[in-house]
Design a protein around this motif. Structure first.
Motif, PDB file in Angstrom:
ATOM      1  N   UNK A 242      -0.237   5.775 -13.025  1.00 14.22           N
ATOM      2  CA  UNK A 242       0.932   5.409 -12.411  1.00 14.22           C
ATOM      3  C   UNK A 242       1.681   6.379 -11.417  1.00 14.22           C
ATOM      4  N   UNK A 243       0.670   7.301 -10.839  1.00 12.09           N
ATOM      5  CA  UNK A 243       1.213   8.475 -10.013  1.00 12.09           C
ATOM      6  C   UNK A 243       0.759   8.024  -8.752  1.00 12.09           C
ATOM      7  N   UNK A 244      -0.627   7.201  -8.463  1.00  8.92           N
ATOM      8  CA  UNK A 244      -1.092   6.827  -7.360  1.00  8.92           C
ATOM      9  C   UNK A 244      -2.164   5.702  -7.678  1.00  8.92           C
ATOM     10  N   UNK A 245      -2.303   4.940  -6.372  1.00  2.95           N
ATOM     11  CA  UNK A 245      -3.097   3.757  -6.721  1.00  2.95           C
ATOM     12  C   UNK A 245      -4.438   3.953  -7.223  1.00  2.95           C
ATOM     13  N   UNK A 246      -4.886   2.990  -8.017  1.00  4.72           N
ATOM     14  CA  UNK A 246      -6.154   3.303  -8.983  1.00  4.72           C
ATOM     15  C   UNK A 246      -7.331   3.551  -7.972  1.00  4.72           C
TER      16      UNK A 246
ATOM     17  N   UNK B 277       2.713  -4.173   2.552  1.00  5.23           N
ATOM     18  CA  UNK B 277       2.588  -3.002   1.775  1.00  5.23           C
ATOM     19  C   UNK B 277       1.718  -3.640   0.520  1.00  5.23           C
ATOM     20  N   UNK B 278       0.392  -2.648   0.331  1.00  8.92           N
ATOM     21  CA  UNK B 278      -0.516  -2.823  -0.381  1.00  8.92           C
ATOM     22  C   UNK B 278      -0.053  -3.008  -1.945  1.00  8.92           C
ATOM     23  N   UNK B 279      -0.289  -4.334  -2.479  1.00 10.10           N
ATOM     24  CA  UNK B 279       0.473  -4.615  -3.887  1.00 10.10           C
ATOM     25  C   UNK B 279      -0.286  -3.818  -5.036  1.00 10.10           C
TER      26      UNK B 279
ATOM     27  N   UNK C 167       0.885   2.452  -6.595  1.00 12.13           N
ATOM     28  CA  UNK C 167       1.850   2.785  -7.452  1.00 12.13           C
ATOM     29  C   UNK C 167       3.168   2.513  -7.046  1.00 12.13           C
ATOM     30  N   UNK C 168       4.149   2.157  -7.957  1.00 16.23           N
ATOM     31  CA  UNK C 168       5.479   2.082  -7.506  1.00 16.23           C
ATOM     32  C   UNK C 168       6.172   2.831  -6.815  1.00 16.23           C
ATOM     33  N   UNK C 169       5.861   4.186  -6.933  1.00 24.45           N
ATOM     34  CA  UNK C 169       6.579   5.220  -6.220  1.00 24.45           C
ATOM     35  C   UNK C 169       6.099   5.305  -4.941  1.00 24.45           C
ATOM     36  N   UNK C 170       4.825   4.897  -4.692  1.00 24.71           N
ATOM     37  CA  UNK C 170       3.995   4.712  -3.299  1.00 24.71           C
ATOM     38  C   UNK C 170       4.709   3.526  -2.550  1.00 24.71           C
ATOM     39  N   UNK C 171       5.074   2.384  -3.060  1.00 22.76           N
ATOM     40  CA  UNK C 171       5.634   1.631  -2.688  1.00 22.76           C
ATOM     41  C   UNK C 171       7.173   1.917  -2.239  1.00 22.76           C
TER      42      UNK C 171
END
Length: 526
Positions: free
Chosen positions: A482-486, A104-106, A109-113
């Protein structure tokens, strides 16, 4: 090859027998052959180096830890790390005892993980201690799953029982080795199922293509949570008994030539954007060992290739592949004088590639869809049958189009869908659009990729705001936090309410968004 283990889209005319039954057996064999030879170098804040025997010993001990933890064959474990020895040790340890690795790409975002962990049904989640704040926010919702923070492998395995037996011979080619999540057309990523056959066949093909040997030393600067990093600069050199330099964390490209020189690197694999960045930097080449660079994942322009080869005197070999083909499925001819410049090359020995028309018929010297079948083509996508439409009629349909000449060289022309490729990362518009539609004042939106000199493409969102509402671009950008990766967040947001010549999101007769029209508008006006 036992055809009983193959799916229809994996059967080819060129029958090849692999030397190993699984990745763990590959590592064991090479460790026996090269005990005191350097295998892995990890430069970083704390440099680490492992001989083959040292690396195999710590992998074995970690394998025993995984078995002692109650994990069974075919269980899935998620690994959330930037490039590190910890990732590599857990990767090989898991594969050696028949576990399935879910990298998993670190930077997600948390919810994507959380989505990937739950969708893959990972039993254990291993993550670097620096990611605690991200994992902490989703831990309580990961019921029935064990989250294990890692600062050092030695600390993790300190209480492992040595008597636990490792049975590598029970892991078969058909067993699932890795599930890599790639951006999905509907917003959620799809898990690509790669078995040991996929991993070994693609590694062998690349190793043979570039004539790797025990003196080969690869520099891995691409992330190990992607298949390119895992296959091209790790398993491919391992297949030949070579070595790998894996820079911990995120590499600064300012250090590229210093690393190549210090560690006598002979080969590397990069994205086209990395070549552009290296050209933009004032640093010159220092080494005299780097003999070739493999480039894929983005369109390589002739200008960048010519400028790079002229300045640094290293040939670039353009190739093509997808997560669904494990890594590369075709590469330009090696050595350099055999290349067909402008082509993405010819099929590897473990797969076949053809151009098919809309009726799935093979066409020659005519543009059509690039389709692949072979040992390195994935089993399919994790989940329901509908997701697997791309694997049909004995081929994997890539969604890319191009043509093939009479000599078997393939030419890439573009994508049939609206995929954005930013710095080598795949991003589908739906991922961003789904978030925008959650904003109470967004009426319509559409996301496209626009040209970027270094990254290839940047994310641009066209947004229509509800009537009688005033919103600035800055507010919409804040909404993404915080909703999706930067890297997926749009750096450009165009509010069409402010435009005179574009008052609606362009659509066709069936109300399908015409992304092409938006790209044309952007090109004309920005």
């Amino acid at each position: 090859m036992n055809k009983k283990i193959l799916k229809e889209h994996q059967i080819i005319d060129n029958e090849i027998n692999l030397e190993y039954n699984n990745v763990g057996e590959l590592l064991s064999t090479k460790a026996d052959e090269n005990k005191e030879k350097k295998f892995l170098i990890c430069p970083g804040k704390n440099d680490e180096e492992f001989t083959y025997s040292e690396f195999k010993a710590i992998v074995d001990q970690t394998t025993r830890f995984l078995i002692q933890s109650g994990l069974k064959k075919n269980d899935k474990i998620s690994l959330i790390f930037h490039n590190s020895s910890e990732f590599l040790i857990l990767y090989f340890a898991g594969l050696s005892c028949g576990l399935t690795i879910v990298p998993i790409n670190p930077d997600l975002a948390s919810n994507e993980m959380k989505y990937i962990i739950e969708d893959s049904d990972s039993k254990h989640i291993f993550y670097n201690y620096t990611l605690e704040s991200k994992i902490e926010s989703i831990k309580k919702n990961l019921t029935g799953r064990k989250c294990i923070q890692i600062e050092s492998i030695n600390e993790l395995i300190s209480s492992t029982v040595n008597e636990i037996k490792i049975e590598e011979n029970k892991v078969e080619l058909s067993d699932i080795g890795v599930i890599i999540y790639t951006s999905g057309t509907t917003g959620n990523p799809k898990g690509v199922i790669l078995n040991h056959l996929n991993l070994l066949s693609d590694a062998m093909s690349i190793s043979n293509w570039f004539q790797f040997n025990k003196e080969t030393r690869c520099l891995c600067i691409l992330p190990l949570f992607h298949n390119n990093g895992q296959i091209t600069t790790l398993l491919a050199p391992l297949y030949a008994g070579g070595s790998t330099v894996i820079v911990k964390g995120k590499i600064s490209l300012l250090a590229f030539w210093d690393l190549a020189n210090q560690y006598k690197v002979t080969w590397t694999s990069v994205m086209a954007s990395i070549l552009s960045i290296l050209l933009s930097l004032p640093k010159e080449r220092k080494d005299n060992t780097l003999t070739a660079i493999l480039c894929g994942g983005q369109i390589l322009t002739r200008t960048v290739q010519e400028q790079f080869e002229s300045r640094f005197n290293i040939p670039i070999f353009e190739g093509y592949g997808l997560t669904e083909t494990t890594s590369f499925s075709c590469i330009n001819n090696y050595p350099a004088e055999k290349r067909k410049i402008g082509s993405i090359g010819k099929s590897l020995i473990t797969n076949e590639m053809e151009i098919l028309n809309e009726n799935d018929e093979v066409v020659e010297n005519i543009e059509g869809e690039i389709c692949i079948r072979g040992y390195n083509v994935a089993n399919g996508y994790l989940g329901n049958i509908e997701k697997n439409h791309a694997f049909r009629n004995g081929w994997f349909h890539s969604g890319d189009y191009g043509k093939k000449d009479n000599e078997g060289n393939i030419y890439f022309h573009g994508r049939q869908d609206s995929l954005i490729i930013k710095g080598g990362e795949n991003i589908y518009p739906a991922e961003i659009e789904n978030i925008l539609y959650n904003h109470s004042n967004v009426d319509e939106c559409a996301v496209i990729g626009v040209p970027h000199k270094l990254l290839g493409e940047e994310v641009c969102a066209f947004v229509k705001i509800r009537e009688k509402v005033k919103i600035e671009e800055k507010e919409l950008k804040e909404f993404f936090k915080n909703k999706i990766a930067d890297y997926k967040q749009p750096k450009i947001i165009i509010i069409i309410n402010d435009l005179e010549d574009l008052t609606e999101i362009p659509k066709g007769p069936t109300k399908k968004i015409l992304y092409r029209k938006l790209r044309e508008y952007y090109k004309k006006n920005y």
